[in-house]
Design an enzyme around this catalytic site. Sequence first.
Site, PDB file in Angstrom:
ATOM      1  N   TRP A  83       0.815  -1.221   0.000  1.00 22.77           N
ATOM      2  CA  TRP A  83       0.000   0.000   0.000  1.00 22.77           C
ATOM      3  C   TRP A  83       0.846   1.268   0.000  1.00 22.77           C
ATOM      4  O   TRP A  83       0.337   2.342  -0.249  1.00 22.77           O
ATOM      5  CB  TRP A  83      -0.929   0.003   1.235  1.00 22.77           C
ATOM      6  CG  TRP A  83      -0.184  -0.313   2.505  1.00 22.77           C
ATOM      7  CD1 TRP A  83      -0.077  -1.527   3.106  1.00 22.77           C
ATOM      8  CD2 TRP A  83       0.606   0.594   3.285  1.00 22.77           C
ATOM      9  NE1 TRP A  83       0.731  -1.441   4.216  1.00 22.77           N
ATOM     10  CE2 TRP A  83       1.156  -0.142   4.347  1.00 22.77           C
ATOM     11  CE3 TRP A  83       0.901   1.962   3.194  1.00 22.77           C
ATOM     12  CZ2 TRP A  83       1.990   0.441   5.308  1.00 22.77           C
ATOM     13  CZ3 TRP A  83       1.722   2.542   4.150  1.00 22.77           C
ATOM     14  CH2 TRP A  83       2.254   1.787   5.193  1.00 22.77           C
ATOM     15  N   ASN A  84       2.154   1.203   0.328  1.00 24.45           N
ATOM     16  CA  ASN A  84       2.860   2.463   0.602  1.00 24.45           C
ATOM     17  C   ASN A  84       3.225   3.248  -0.655  1.00 24.45           C
ATOM     18  O   ASN A  84       3.256   4.466  -0.628  1.00 24.45           O
ATOM     19  CB  ASN A  84       4.083   2.226   1.504  1.00 24.45           C
ATOM     20  CG  ASN A  84       5.133   1.367   0.873  1.00 24.45           C
ATOM     21  OD1 ASN A  84       4.858   0.594  -0.056  1.00 24.45           O
ATOM     22  ND2 ASN A  84       6.350   1.472   1.353  1.00 24.45           N
ATOM     23  N   PRO A 103      -3.389  -5.726  -5.786  1.00 24.98           N
ATOM     24  CA  PRO A 103      -2.915  -4.654  -4.901  1.00 24.98           C
ATOM     25  C   PRO A 103      -3.215  -4.966  -3.441  1.00 24.98           C
ATOM     26  O   PRO A 103      -3.941  -5.911  -3.138  1.00 24.98           O
ATOM     27  CB  PRO A 103      -3.741  -3.450  -5.365  1.00 24.98           C
ATOM     28  CG  PRO A 103      -5.037  -4.053  -5.800  1.00 24.98           C
ATOM     29  CD  PRO A 103      -4.712  -5.429  -6.356  1.00 24.98           C
ATOM     30  N   SER A 106       6.376  -7.154   2.836  1.00 22.14           N
ATOM     31  CA  SER A 106       7.172  -7.473   4.028  1.00 22.14           C
ATOM     32  C   SER A 106       7.982  -8.764   3.829  1.00 22.14           C
ATOM     33  O   SER A 106       7.599  -9.637   3.043  1.00 22.14           O
ATOM     34  CB  SER A 106       6.241  -7.642   5.224  1.00 22.14           C
ATOM     35  OG  SER A 106       5.351  -8.703   4.978  1.00 22.14           O
ATOM     36  N   CYS A 115      10.220   1.641   2.151  1.00 22.54           N
ATOM     37  CA  CYS A 115      11.186   0.559   2.374  1.00 22.54           C
ATOM     38  C   CYS A 115      12.607   1.097   2.441  1.00 22.54           C
ATOM     39  O   CYS A 115      13.472   0.517   3.088  1.00 22.54           O
ATOM     40  CB  CYS A 115      11.071  -0.479   1.272  1.00 22.54           C
ATOM     41  SG  CYS A 115      11.323   0.219  -0.356  1.00 22.54           S
ATOM     42  N   GLU A 135      14.578  -4.485  -9.543  1.00 24.76           N
ATOM     43  CA  GLU A 135      13.564  -3.775 -10.326  1.00 24.76           C
ATOM     44  C   GLU A 135      14.134  -2.444 -10.764  1.00 24.76           C
ATOM     45  O   GLU A 135      14.877  -1.812 -10.024  1.00 24.76           O
ATOM     46  CB  GLU A 135      12.319  -3.519  -9.477  1.00 24.76           C
ATOM     47  CG  GLU A 135      11.532  -4.778  -9.217  1.00 24.76           C
ATOM     48  CD  GLU A 135      10.196  -4.514  -8.555  1.00 24.76           C
ATOM     49  OE1 GLU A 135      10.055  -3.476  -7.875  1.00 24.76           O
ATOM     50  OE2 GLU A 135       9.311  -5.360  -8.707  1.00 24.76           O
TER      51      GLU A 135
HETATM   52  P1  NAP Z   1       2.649  -7.019   3.189  1.00 24.93           P
HETATM   53  O1  NAP Z   1       1.742  -7.104   4.364  1.00 24.93           O
HETATM   54  O2  NAP Z   1       3.737  -8.000   3.063  1.00 24.93           O
HETATM   55  O3  NAP Z   1       1.690  -7.072   1.913  1.00 24.93           O
HETATM   56  C1  NAP Z   1       2.176  -6.923   0.598  1.00 24.93           C
HETATM   57  C2  NAP Z   1       1.168  -7.528  -0.378  1.00 24.93           C
HETATM   58  O4  NAP Z   1       1.089  -8.947  -0.163  1.00 24.93           O
HETATM   59  C3  NAP Z   1      -0.259  -7.008  -0.195  1.00 24.93           C
HETATM   60  O5  NAP Z   1      -0.880  -6.923  -1.450  1.00 24.93           O
HETATM   61  C4  NAP Z   1      -0.870  -8.102   0.661  1.00 24.93           C
HETATM   62  O6  NAP Z   1      -2.270  -8.129   0.597  1.00 24.93           O
HETATM   63  C5  NAP Z   1      -0.272  -9.333   0.015  1.00 24.93           C
HETATM   64  N1  NAP Z   1      -0.334 -10.559   0.807  1.00 24.93           N
HETATM   65  C6  NAP Z   1      -0.518 -10.707   2.133  1.00 24.93           C
HETATM   66  N2  NAP Z   1      -0.495 -12.014   2.458  1.00 24.93           N
HETATM   67  C7  NAP Z   1      -0.298 -12.718   1.310  1.00 24.93           C
HETATM   68  C8  NAP Z   1      -0.158 -14.098   0.997  1.00 24.93           C
HETATM   69  N3  NAP Z   1      -0.234 -15.039   1.927  1.00 24.93           N
HETATM   70  N4  NAP Z   1       0.046 -14.438  -0.287  1.00 24.93           N
HETATM   71  C9  NAP Z   1       0.145 -13.503  -1.265  1.00 24.93           C
HETATM   72  N5  NAP Z   1       0.018 -12.163  -1.021  1.00 24.93           N
HETATM   73  C10 NAP Z   1      -0.184 -11.788   0.253  1.00 24.93           C
HETATM   74  O7  NAP Z   1       3.333  -5.582   3.102  1.00 24.93           O
HETATM   75  P2  NAP Z   1       2.694  -4.151   3.312  1.00 24.93           P
HETATM   76  O8  NAP Z   1       2.388  -3.964   4.757  1.00 24.93           O
HETATM   77  O9  NAP Z   1       1.581  -3.946   2.322  1.00 24.93           O
HETATM   78  O10 NAP Z   1       3.903  -3.211   2.866  1.00 24.93           O
HETATM   79  C11 NAP Z   1       4.921  -2.814   3.703  1.00 24.93           C
HETATM   80  C12 NAP Z   1       6.183  -3.648   3.506  1.00 24.93           C
HETATM   81  O11 NAP Z   1       6.587  -3.593   2.146  1.00 24.93           O
HETATM   82  C13 NAP Z   1       7.357  -3.120   4.287  1.00 24.93           C
HETATM   83  O12 NAP Z   1       8.046  -4.184   4.891  1.00 24.93           O
HETATM   84  C14 NAP Z   1       8.232  -2.465   3.227  1.00 24.93           C
HETATM   85  O13 NAP Z   1       9.595  -2.382   3.564  1.00 24.93           O
HETATM   86  C15 NAP Z   1       7.989  -3.347   2.065  1.00 24.93           C
HETATM   87  N6  NAP Z   1       8.324  -2.646   0.822  1.00 24.93           N
HETATM   88  C16 NAP Z   1       9.470  -3.010   0.140  1.00 24.93           C
HETATM   89  C17 NAP Z   1       9.845  -2.325  -1.017  1.00 24.93           C
HETATM   90  C18 NAP Z   1      11.112  -2.685  -1.777  1.00 24.93           C
HETATM   91  O14 NAP Z   1      11.291  -2.208  -2.892  1.00 24.93           O
HETATM   92  N7  NAP Z   1      11.988  -3.500  -1.225  1.00 24.93           N
HETATM   93  C19 NAP Z   1       9.044  -1.289  -1.490  1.00 24.93           C
HETATM   94  C20 NAP Z   1       7.893  -0.947  -0.785  1.00 24.93           C
HETATM   95  C21 NAP Z   1       7.540  -1.640   0.373  1.00 24.93           C
HETATM   96  P3  NAP Z   1      -3.127  -7.341   1.721  1.00 24.93           P
HETATM   97  O15 NAP Z   1      -2.683  -5.938   1.719  1.00 24.93           O
HETATM   98  O16 NAP Z   1      -4.493  -7.467   1.246  1.00 24.93           O
HETATM   99  O17 NAP Z   1      -2.800  -7.983   3.034  1.00 24.93           O
END
Ligand code: NAP
Length: 474
Positions: free
Chosen positions: A148-149, A173, A226, A281, A455
Amino acid sequence: MDAQLYYEGQWLDGVEMQRFTVENPATNQVIGTAVSASLKDLDRIIGSAEKGSSIWAKTLANERARALKRVASLIRDHQDELALLLTQEEGKAIGEARSEIGTGADFFDFYAAEALRTYGTTMPSPSPSRSIWTTRSPIGVSALITPWNYPFSTICRKMAPALAAGCSVIVKPAEETPLIASKLIEIIHAVNLPKGVVNFVTGDPQLIGTNLVADPRVRKVSFTGSTEIGRTILHNAADNITSVSLELGGNAPVIIFDDASIDDAVQGIIRCKFRNAGQVCLATNRIYVQRNVLSQLRERLHQAVNALQVGDGTHQNVQMGPLINQQAIDKVSHHVADATAKGATIECGGEAIPGAGYFYTPTILSNASETMTLAHEETFGPVAPLFTFDTEDEVYERANGTPYGLVAYVFTKNLTRAMRAIGVLDFGVVGVNDPGPSLVEAPLGGVKASGLGREGGHDGIEEFLETKYVSMRY
Ligand code: NAP
């Protein structure tokens, strides 16, 4: 706004007609709904992507490039309207939202050009009657799972190279931000790609996410989110040996040496700690300051942080919006409480702002140490903890002392020291006097628990291509 599912070139409701609501994190008002897709919907969506994949893979690269350029241009035509929705759904300040939309368009332009550069190679043959070479082909149906961020640019960062390579895509998303993602799909619908090339699904991540990743028709999963969910995805992709790219969490150190420009370092911290309220991130989680410049830096940082305008991101003068939800407020509050219990001092901020929305005051903590939770876990909020160090060797060891390895920042005017730091720091990205290293043209990605693959730049399209090696005797 009520978002629908999108497949076979059409907008459709889910077969079970179930929806979930989307909230504005600055006001707590419901601003729309999206479909809670069922497994039957998901099956149809993957089927649509499979058909789209076979058409798109055969579409000429220059035709794909022209389509991507049209997407870029349409995004720019709608930049203000998209930015407003992005701020209302995710909370970031409107200027940051405009910039995120612009970056999304830039990805489509960049990969329109890369579509024409998926070169194979010809190798010198060991025999006069034999030729050997490689060709590149699209990997196939690609599931793009995003957080979402950065709910607009993260999708573009994946979708543009996937489409450029000739893959069909299924966009999934985050539940907090399906509306801006749906607007991007509307733009793509207007470009009239062949049916099934772009598909869109929303819903329960346990049901939809898990089954999407585990489906044998899906040949690529590109995930940003995450580290915890990244691990789950890797497990779920294992049975079908599905290719996985993971852009995961970070725990970025910023190292400020005593020869650095303190003004640049302060501006750097403001950018890489308080942008998007620290929900990035690439946000720094640990600020290491050499002891003899600590009081100078702390004072100037204090002034800069106090000047930050916090509020509803749609208001023009606001620089920092809300956090995404109550869980985010709870996590930040927990990190601050844990740090103060273990000896940190709150220099400013340190509390949630009561009333509507999920606002947290921009915070500086001094006397931070590695015993604190915030030294090991992403805070994902506007908290700047100041750690103190004495020697170069010591700070490199402490900076590398994390399972994460996405990005590290160094502020110094000493070129030799900068080169030493680049060599020693165990991260996928190093920003030297640069708090904003992420660019469309450059490969972004982490080492260790921060991910697999890259990426952006040419590397970004490689994630969606297979290599076929040919050996021909004659
Ligand atoms: P998240 O909870 O891991 O969710 C990311 C995506 O995965 C969402 O679309 C989520 O859906 C989905 N998801 C959840 N459980 C799943 C499963 N079992 N199977 C498949 N998909 C699943 O992360 P977030 O809280 O949205 O984002 C924050 C994290 O992203 C932070 O740790 C940040 O550091 C990381 N991030 C990394 C980068 C990079 O480039 N390295 C960039 C941006 C963010 P729902 O939202 O519906 O749960």
